[in-house]
Design an enzyme around this catalytic site. Structure first.
Site: not given
Ligand code: NAD
Length: 373
Positions: A190, A241, A245, A256
């Site tokens: 990202e 958006e 955006r 996705h």
């Molecule tokens: P996630 O929340 O599943 O975290 C990834 C993994 O890392 C998980 O297993 C979590 O438990 C672990 N983790 C997180 N922080 C940790 C830490 N400090 N130490 C150890 N483990 C840790 O996934 P992600 O990659 O953080 O986020 C992906 C999600 O975000 C998706 O659902 C996506 O659709 C969403 N997203 C939303 C937006 C938005 O604008 N709202 C933008 C981009 C992505």
């Protein structure tokens, strides 16, 4: 102990404006942040199993030291928690702890926790305030900023949700030390996205400095701060958006669809990896449509390879999807308008644009070639 943020990035949204604080040891200041937003309030912390195990005790001790009354709600780690049943558990938990509208929800975790907790906050008592404390790199550079919250549906990803801005985003760099290398890399996808959308100098900087970013040196602070500035700028220009955006979705329509076909199975593909493959597909497709050069495609591919991110559908373990499966997910994606597909395409590095007239037949034949290459 109080620690000043190294950088504070404003998100300028009128009366919904807030700051993104970035620095070390910021968790230690959490009670001050809570007190400045809602003095004397109680908080419910939504977190997941991994983050609670790694950092929950620290947060609990900082809240206790600050005299804040709190409760924790823990969800299973992983994308599958962005679901109706888990949302219900979280909402019932917030209401069961008798939080009032002046109290605060704390989203303490990665993007899954942030999206879920933010959505729960948006619907509890017709809207409660919340703080994002993102703990994954992906959440720190993207999902915690901008107010998009929600869950997945059987029909596709993020199809149920709301715009609900946080009161503050607190990015403590120290929590990243427990993040797995795979998740760190996924978040980096990202970061790269901002360069590819409209910040070509930032992409070049990443090409030259990615090793320092991965070593969590000073480069990491810069990468997070630049990403947050880019996101804040785009969100301030188009909060809901209606236009610009959508650029933030570069690689996401393909990504996705790939996540959908794996059934959100994080052992096969996590969100950031889907975005990396999706950005690559968006560049290859743009080249096929004579929009960007083959050199641009190679540059992106080279950089994603250099940091160990996947660039091909074939790198996803397990069965390959059919073109029809992917096209079904693409058609369900919210970036579809009147039968024509909306994709973020590119005219070169940092020259992404919204194409809302992409013929499905072109995409389908492109994916056929990608799956057979
Ligand atoms: P996630 O929340 O599943 O975290 C990834 C993994 O890392 C998980 O297993 C979590 O438990 C672990 N983790 C997180 N922080 C940790 C830490 N400090 N130490 C150890 N483990 C840790 O996934 P992600 O990659 O953080 O986020 C992906 C999600 O975000 C998706 O659902 C996506 O659709 C969403 N997203 C939303 C937006 C938005 O604008 N709202 C933008 C981009 C992505």
């Amino acid at each position: 102990m109080t620690n000043e943020p190294a950088v504070s990035v404003p998100v300028d949204l009128g009366e919904r404006s807030y700051a993104i604080d970035i620095g070390s040891c910021l968790l230690a200041n959490i009670s001050d942040a809570i007190g400045s937003i809602s003095p004397g309030c109680r908080v419910v912390v939504i977190t997941d199993t991994n983050v609670n195990a790694a950092h929950g005790d620290n947060l609990r001790s900082y809240l206790t030291e600050g005299g804040i009354s709190y409760a924790f709600i823990e969800i299973e780690a992983g994308e599958k928690s962005k679901s109706w049943p888990v949302l219900q558990t979280v909402v019932d938990g917030i209401l069961g702890h008798k939080l009032e509208r002046s109290d605060l929800v704390l989203a303490f975790g990665g993007g899954v926790v942030g999206d879920l907790a933010g959505f729960a906050a948006s619907i509890c008592r017709r809207g409660m305030r919340f703080i994002q404390i993102p703990t994954s790199l992906l959440a720190q550079v993207d999902s915690s900023v901008g107010g998009k919250t929600g869950i997945n549906s059987d029909h596709g990803k993020n199809l149920v949700g709301a715009f609900h801005q946080p009161e503050r985003v607190i990015i403590d760099l120290d929590v990243l030390k427990t993040l797995s290398p795979r998740e760190f890399r996924a978040g980096y996808a990202e970061v790269v996205k901002y360069g590819l959308i409209s910040y070509p100098d930032f992409f070049q900087w990443l090409e030259n400095n990615h090793q320092d970013v991965f070593a969590q040196g000073l480069g990491l602070v810069n990468a997070i701060a630049q990403s947050c500035k880019a996101k804040a700028e785009i969100v301030a220009a188009d909060e809901l958006e209606m236009g610009k955006r959508a650029l933030l979705n570069l690689g996401h329509t393909f990504g996705h669809a790939l996540e959908g076909y794996t059934g959100y199975d994080g052992s096969r593909l996590v969100h950031g990896e889907g975005v990396a493959i999706g950005m690559m597909l968006a560049h290859r497709f743009s080249n096929r449509m004579n929009l960007c050069s083959v050199d641009d495609v190679s540059r992106v591919e080279h950089h994603l390879h250099a940091v160990g991110l996947p660039t091909n559908i074939q790198q996803i373990p397990g069965d390959m999807p059919s073109v029809d499966t992917l096209m079904n997910f693409i058609a369900q994606d919210k970036k579809v308008k009147r039968g024509a597909l909306t994709f973020i395409l590119t005219k070169g590095i940092g020259k992404s644009y919204i194409a809302d007239d992409v013929p499905p037949s072109e995409v389908s034949s492109f994916l056929t070639d990608q799956l057979n290459s």
